[in-house]
Design a protein around this motif. Structure first.
Motif, PDB file in Angstrom:
ATOM      1  N   SER A   1      -2.396   2.415  -4.600  1.00 25.52           N
ATOM      2  CA  SER A   1      -3.645   2.845  -3.966  1.00 25.52           C
ATOM      3  C   SER A   1      -4.736   1.818  -4.258  1.00 25.52           C
ATOM      4  O   SER A   1      -4.586   0.936  -5.103  1.00 25.52           O
ATOM      5  CB  SER A   1      -4.067   4.218  -4.487  1.00 25.52           C
ATOM      6  OG  SER A   1      -4.329   4.152  -5.878  1.00 25.52           O
TER       7      SER A   1
ATOM      8  N   LEU B   1      -7.291   0.577   2.834  1.00 26.38           N
ATOM      9  CA  LEU B   1      -6.017   0.642   2.111  1.00 26.38           C
ATOM     10  C   LEU B   1      -6.146   1.579   0.909  1.00 26.38           C
ATOM     11  O   LEU B   1      -5.622   1.306  -0.158  1.00 26.38           O
ATOM     12  CB  LEU B   1      -5.594  -0.772   1.659  1.00 26.38           C
ATOM     13  CG  LEU B   1      -5.351  -1.770   2.787  1.00 26.38           C
ATOM     14  CD1 LEU B   1      -5.045  -3.148   2.233  1.00 26.38           C
ATOM     15  CD2 LEU B   1      -4.206  -1.301   3.693  1.00 26.38           C
TER      16      LEU B   1
ATOM     17  N   GLY C   1      -4.815   4.572   0.260  1.00 26.24           N
ATOM     18  CA  GLY C   1      -3.527   5.062  -0.222  1.00 26.24           C
ATOM     19  C   GLY C   1      -3.639   6.397  -0.946  1.00 26.24           C
ATOM     20  O   GLY C   1      -4.718   6.831  -1.336  1.00 26.24           O
TER      21      GLY C   1
ATOM     22  N   ASN D   1       0.812  -1.220   0.000  1.00 29.99           N
ATOM     23  CA  ASN D   1       0.000   0.000   0.000  1.00 29.99           C
ATOM     24  C   ASN D   1       0.845   1.270   0.000  1.00 29.99           C
ATOM     25  O   ASN D   1       0.303   2.371  -0.133  1.00 29.99           O
ATOM     26  CB  ASN D   1      -0.947   0.007   1.207  1.00 29.99           C
ATOM     27  CG  ASN D   1      -0.225  -0.193   2.519  1.00 29.99           C
ATOM     28  OD1 ASN D   1       0.542  -1.144   2.655  1.00 29.99           O
ATOM     29  ND2 ASN D   1      -0.480   0.650   3.495  1.00 29.99           N
TER      30      ASN D   1
END
Length: 227
Positions: A66, A95, A97, A62
């Protein structure tokens, strides 16, 4: 009454604000509630997928990838349908990102295969010439932690009411079975065998046949689930 408010601009402005705020709340809050619910078809992660997700986090995937497709044409043309909040209903942690050294992976399961991931993780440059992504050969020998993955699933089931062992779509079948520890681990091994069957690495195949799941198998299961 309204004539009185018209002669007093301050109170008139307050009245207008109250009406607009109330109308906004009535309009917005139900939509927020709807958007926060799981998107149709979204299911909890299986134990094998959770083990792969833990590998994904452990190896900081991560940090370069993304999992958030923004509603811009340049994004949807490349990655597919933009993200919906309900798609993340069972993600802990999220996650999303913010850095894309590599491409977004939210829908990678729609266009990459097990074979592609195997080659890419072992020798990225052989699949994507000139890539800056490092190789991850240790994933082919390190063993995934299925016990911790089961513990995570068991916890979110009982603490956050994540719908394991539930028929979500009404077809008469449990969508993601968890059950007891021994049942869940057996199911994870069964899922791992299906992944390994599509791989070339004989050492990975042998490990799975002997009841062990290399990290690469769990990671691929997780990546294949991202759709």
């Amino acid at each position: 009454m309204f004539h009185w408010f018209e002669q007093r601009p301050f109170f008139f402005a307050v009245l207008v604000f109250i009406f607009i705020a109330f109308a906004g709340i009535i309009e917005v809050i139900p939509d927020f509630a709807k958007q926060s619910r799981p998107t149709v078809g979204t299911k909890p992660y299986s134990v094998l997928e959770l083990a792969g997700r833990q590998v994904y986090i452990k190896d900081s995937c991560n940090a370069c990838h993304s999992q958030l497709i923004r509603p811009f044409k340049s994004e949807t043309d490349r990655y597919g349908m933009y993200s919906l909040s309900g798609e993340y209903a069972y993600d802990r942690p999220f996650l999303w990102g913010s850095k894309r050294t590599g491409p977004d992976l939210l829908r990678v399961g729609n266009y990459r295969t097990t074979d592609w991931h195997e080659n890419h993780m072992l020798d990225p440059n052989s699949v994507v010439p000139g890539t800056v992504m490092p190789a991850y050969p240790h994933m082919f020998t390190n063993i995934a932690d299925l016990d911790t993955a089961y513990a995570e699933a068991y916890t979110v089931k009982n603490v956050f009411n994540t719908p394991y062992d539930v028929d979500l779509d009404g077809d008469g079948k449990v969508d993601v079975e968890l059950g007891e520890h021994s049942t869940a681990i057996a199911k994870a091994l069964e899922d791992a065998k299906a992944i390994a069957a599509d791989m070339k690495n004989q050492a990975v195949k042998d490990a799975v046949a002997n009841g062990q799941v290399p990290e690469i198998v769990a990671l691929i299961a997780y990546l294949n689930s991202l759709k």
